[in-house]
Design a protein around this motif. Structure first.
Motif, mmCIF file in Angstrom:
data_model
loop_
_atom_site.group_PDB
_atom_site.id
_atom_site.type_symbol
_atom_site.label_atom_id
_atom_site.label_comp_id
_atom_site.label_asym_id
_atom_site.label_seq_id
_atom_site.Cartn_x
_atom_site.Cartn_y
_atom_site.Cartn_z
ATOM 1 N N GLU A 19 0.820 -1.212 0.000
ATOM 2 C CA GLU A 19 0.000 0.000 0.000
ATOM 3 C C GLU A 19 0.856 1.264 0.000
ATOM 4 N N ALA A 20 2.010 1.226 0.670
ATOM 5 C CA ALA A 20 2.918 2.373 0.628
ATOM 6 C C ALA A 20 3.445 2.591 -0.790
ATOM 7 N N GLU A 21 3.770 1.520 -1.464
ATOM 8 C CA GLU A 21 4.232 1.614 -2.853
ATOM 9 C C GLU A 21 3.120 2.169 -3.742
ATOM 10 N N GLU A 22 1.883 1.739 -3.491
ATOM 11 C CA GLU A 22 0.745 2.214 -4.267
ATOM 12 C C GLU A 22 0.547 3.719 -4.078
ATOM 13 N N ARG A 23 0.863 4.209 -2.879
ATOM 14 C CA ARG A 23 0.746 5.648 -2.606
ATOM 15 C C ARG A 23 1.917 6.451 -3.172
ATOM 16 N N GLY A 24 2.903 5.769 -3.732
ATOM 17 C CA GLY A 24 4.042 6.450 -4.322
ATOM 18 C C GLY A 24 5.202 6.657 -3.379
ATOM 19 N N GLU A 25 5.182 6.004 -2.230
ATOM 20 C CA GLU A 25 6.268 6.150 -1.269
ATOM 21 C C GLU A 25 7.453 5.268 -1.658
ATOM 22 N N ASP A 26 8.623 5.622 -1.160
ATOM 23 C CA ASP A 26 9.819 4.826 -1.416
ATOM 24 C C ASP A 26 9.814 3.604 -0.502
ATOM 25 N N VAL A 27 9.807 2.443 -1.093
ATOM 26 C CA VAL A 27 9.786 1.193 -0.334
ATOM 27 C C VAL A 27 10.710 0.197 -1.032
ATOM 28 N N PRO A 28 11.105 -0.868 -0.348
ATOM 29 C CA PRO A 28 11.864 -1.921 -1.046
ATOM 30 C C PRO A 28 11.088 -2.451 -2.245
ATOM 31 N N ALA A 29 11.807 -2.837 -3.275
ATOM 32 C CA ALA A 29 11.159 -3.287 -4.515
ATOM 33 C C ALA A 29 10.438 -4.616 -4.346
ATOM 34 N N ASN A 30 10.879 -5.433 -3.392
ATOM 35 C CA ASN A 30 10.323 -6.772 -3.247
ATOM 36 C C ASN A 30 9.851 -7.017 -1.819
ATOM 37 N N PRO A 31 8.879 -7.908 -1.644
ATOM 38 C CA PRO A 31 8.404 -8.214 -0.292
ATOM 39 C C PRO A 31 9.469 -8.928 0.526
ATOM 40 N N LEU A 32 9.345 -8.782 1.849
ATOM 41 C CA LEU A 32 10.280 -9.451 2.739
ATOM 42 C C LEU A 32 10.202 -10.961 2.566
ATOM 43 N N LYS A 33 9.000 -11.482 2.423
ATOM 44 C CA LYS A 33 8.800 -12.896 2.134
ATOM 45 C C LYS A 33 8.533 -13.040 0.642
ATOM 46 N N PRO A 34 9.409 -13.681 -0.109
ATOM 47 C CA PRO A 34 9.203 -13.777 -1.565
ATOM 48 C C PRO A 34 7.896 -14.485 -1.916
ATOM 49 N N ASP A 35 7.230 -14.011 -2.964
ATOM 50 C CA ASP A 35 5.999 -14.655 -3.410
ATOM 51 C C ASP A 35 6.233 -16.118 -3.760
ATOM 52 N N SER A 36 7.410 -16.431 -4.291
ATOM 53 C CA SER A 36 7.712 -17.815 -4.654
ATOM 54 C C SER A 36 7.705 -18.721 -3.431
ATOM 55 N N GLU A 37 8.094 -18.186 -2.276
ATOM 56 C CA GLU A 37 8.073 -18.978 -1.048
ATOM 57 C C GLU A 37 6.638 -19.328 -0.663
ATOM 58 N N VAL A 38 5.725 -18.374 -0.869
ATOM 59 C CA VAL A 38 4.312 -18.634 -0.599
ATOM 60 C C VAL A 38 3.809 -19.771 -1.490
ATOM 61 N N PHE A 39 4.142 -19.723 -2.767
ATOM 62 C CA PHE A 39 3.694 -20.780 -3.678
ATOM 63 C C PHE A 39 4.256 -22.138 -3.265
ATOM 64 N N ASN A 40 5.507 -22.178 -2.894
ATOM 65 C CA ASN A 40 6.096 -23.457 -2.492
ATOM 66 C C ASN A 40 5.430 -24.009 -1.240
ATOM 67 N N GLU A 41 5.049 -23.135 -0.318
ATOM 68 C CA GLU A 41 4.345 -23.593 0.881
ATOM 69 C C GLU A 41 2.977 -24.165 0.544
ATOM 70 N N GLU A 42 2.271 -23.509 -0.366
ATOM 71 C CA GLU A 42 0.916 -23.977 -0.696
ATOM 72 C C GLU A 42 0.929 -25.332 -1.396
ATOM 73 N N ILE A 43 2.010 -25.627 -2.093
ATOM 74 C CA ILE A 43 2.121 -26.951 -2.698
ATOM 75 C C ILE A 43 2.055 -28.032 -1.619
ATOM 76 N N ASN A 44 2.575 -27.727 -0.425
ATOM 77 C CA ASN A 44 2.472 -28.672 0.681
ATOM 78 C C ASN A 44 1.024 -28.930 1.067
ATOM 79 N N ILE A 45 0.202 -27.895 1.004
ATOM 80 C CA ILE A 45 -1.226 -28.068 1.302
ATOM 81 C C ILE A 45 -1.849 -29.013 0.289
#
Length: 382
Positions: A19-45
């Motif tokens: 949401e900070a990035e959406e408002r135009g604020e300076d933020v890290p380019a990537n999330p702290l937890k990579p999206d790929s890690e989320v996908f790999n976890e869901e494969i376990n489900i």
């Protein structure tokens, strides 16, 4: 009764950065937890659901935010089909106004072929709510209701026969014949999710069975299911059971379950408020979404009923508590299948799997013995 599980791929901890990035604020380019890690976890489900004896595995469609990151449910489920052995698959939902209905039909037919004769696919469909998604995809949200209606008619024709002639306001299909051809009538694989009276009326008039995915309270969701049953009966169709999605958290003690449900369910509802911008004021100005505009106005006054709604009404607790609440809901909604969400919010994968395994061992056998009557039959008897 059937019991399923759901994959949603949330990256909840990235909301503030997003949401900070959406408002135009300076933020890290990537999330702290990579999206790929989320996908790999869901494969376990997915693999765990297949191993533990769940009847079905479902996923959802959303775009652009951390809310859920499954942008192509058919692609996702095709991969899941290849790594699982016995479990059926479903979408909750494919958002029809975002797609060409002919291509949706082709994807359904192909996935059914990959699954073979011993596994089934349920194609849940809906019309979507998120403004960011409609704008990002370059689609006018005010056209969603008519596109949803026309798409559903085309899908029914193509899944039933592999052929279609249709002359609508947005879609025109002339003497079309699909390849690969459906080897049987697949129109019965359609299930419709509707959160407004318009959507419910469209689903009922086309004899599409109800898929209830609560976006508000379960009480309002039940009213919506009862509206479908009434319109479906008035249209002259046979009674239909419901598929109902529920959030759960299973633990050996009530105290442990309460701690998990209170935290992670409230995180989920927070993410839904943020994704759908439910504290805004835009939906009342969009044709076909006026009722959601009224909900936005109510939530701006007091969002607590929504924020606490899942924790207050969905089945969480010890196995005995979940069996009791889920049984009650199965009877009220006249279901043939309950589909449970086990991992949501910031819940770690190991926590989700522990809850899921206890659920499968002590809750699922009791639920599979249930055989609720459809709402239409119950209301007729009353």
């Amino acid at each position: 009764m059937r019991v399923g599980a759901t994959l949603v791929n949330q990256n909840y901890t990235d909301w503030d950065r997003y949401e900070a990035e959406e408002r135009g604020e300076d933020v890290p380019a990537n999330p702290l937890k990579p999206d790929s890690e989320v996908f790999n976890e869901e494969i376990n489900i997915a693999l765990t659901a297949d191993k533990l004896g769940f009847d079905s595995l479902w996923t959802i469609e959303h775009h652009f935010t951390p809310y859920t990151m499954v942008t192509n449910p058919m692609q996702y489920l095709t991969y899941i089909a290849g790594i699982t052995e016995r479990i059926d698959l479903g979408t909750m939902v494919n958002v029809l106004p975002w797609h060409n209905p002919v291509q949706v039909a082709e994807d359904v037919i192909m996935l059914n072929m990959f699954l073979g004769p011993d596994r089934n696919f349920a194609c849940g469909v809906g019309r979507g709510l998120g403004r960011r998604e409609y704008e990002g995809l370059g689609i006018d949200q005010a056209e969603a209701r008519i596109k949803f209606d026309e798409s559903l008619q085309i899908l029914r024709q193509l899944l039933a026969t592999g052929t279609c002639d249709f002359d609508g306001d947005y879609y025109k299909v002339k003497n079309l014949r699909l390849r690969p051809q459906p080897e049987r009538d697949l129109s019965g694989t359609l299930w419709g999710a509707g959160g407004t009276d318009d959507s419910v009326a469209i689903i009922a008039k086309h004899d599409v069975r109800p898929l209830v995915i609560p976006t508000t309270s379960l009480g309002l969701a039940l009213e919506t299911a009862e509206k479908h049953a009434k319109l479906h009966r008035e249209a002259g169709y046979a009674p239909s059971k419901t598929k109902l999605a529920l959030w759960t958290y299973c633990a050996e003690t009530e105290e442990a379950a309460d701690a998990g449900a209170n935290r992670y369910m409230l995180e989920y509802t927070d993410s839904a408020l943020r994704h759908y911008e439910l504290l805004g004021d835009h939906l009342g100005d969009i044709k076909g979404y006026e009722s959601y505009g009224e909900m936005q106005a109510a939530l701006r006054e007091d969002a607590s009923p929504f924020v606490n709604g899942f924790y207050d009404t969905h089945p969480w607790g010890t196995p005995e508590m979940i069996i009791k609440r889920a049984t009650q809901l199965a009877e009220e909604f006249g279901v043939d299948e309950l589909v449970f969400l086990f991992k949501y919010g910031s819940m770690p994968i190991e926590v989700a799997l522990k809850s899921m395994e206890l659920f499968a061992e002590e809750v699922m056998p009791a639920l599979k013995k249930l055989d609720p009557k459809p709402i239409e039959i119950r209301e007729a008897a009353e």
